[in-house]
Design a protein around this motif. Structure first.
Motif, PDB file in Angstrom:
ATOM      1  N   GLN A  19     -25.533  -5.407 -26.054  1.00 40.52           N
ATOM      2  CA  GLN A  19     -24.197  -5.998 -26.125  1.00 40.52           C
ATOM      3  C   GLN A  19     -23.567  -6.226 -24.753  1.00 40.52           C
ATOM      4  N   PRO A  21     -24.455  -7.380 -21.553  1.00 37.28           N
ATOM      5  CA  PRO A  21     -24.448  -8.625 -20.772  1.00 37.28           C
ATOM      6  C   PRO A  21     -23.552  -9.709 -21.364  1.00 37.28           C
ATOM      7  N   GLY A  22     -23.634  -9.889 -22.662  1.00 36.82           N
ATOM      8  CA  GLY A  22     -22.805 -10.898 -23.301  1.00 36.82           C
ATOM      9  C   GLY A  22     -21.325 -10.603 -23.189  1.00 36.82           C
ATOM     10  N   ARG A  25     -20.052 -11.169 -19.688  1.00 37.97           N
ATOM     11  CA  ARG A  25     -20.029 -12.603 -19.378  1.00 37.97           C
ATOM     12  C   ARG A  25     -18.927 -13.330 -20.139  1.00 37.97           C
ATOM     13  N   ASP A  26     -18.677 -12.957 -21.394  1.00 41.67           N
ATOM     14  CA  ASP A  26     -17.871 -13.796 -22.280  1.00 41.67           C
ATOM     15  C   ASP A  26     -16.464 -13.315 -22.582  1.00 41.67           C
TER      16      ASP A  26
END
Length: 79
Positions: A19, A21-22, A25-26
């Motif tokens: 979970q 990295p996403g 990033r987001d």
């Protein structure tokens, strides 16, 4: 570390790390501190990611998380 967790069959850490990295990033900037603190919690005193992976994987991530948290704190102070 995610690849290492998969290779070692460490599903708990794989699910946790998948979970990160996403989210980093987001998520909105307002939520970035929460995400970084959650990832930082993997280095806890009782159940640490350091116990499962070598330092050459864990320490650069820790350094980057701490750098991010400092930048966010500095930004908050400047506002």
């Amino acid at each position: 570390m995610l690849d290492a967790a998969r290779a070692r069959g460490l599903t708990r850490w794989e699910e946790f790390l998948a979970q990160v990295p996403g989210l980093l990033r987001d998520v909105a900037i307002a939520d970035l501190r929460r995400v970084a603190m959650r990832a930082r919690a993997a280095y806890g005193p009782k159940d640490s990611i350091r116990e499962m992976f070598p330092a050459d994987l864990t320490e650069p991530f820790l350094t980057d998380l701490d750098r991010l948290l400092k930048a966010l704190a500095r930004d908050a102070m400047e506002r």
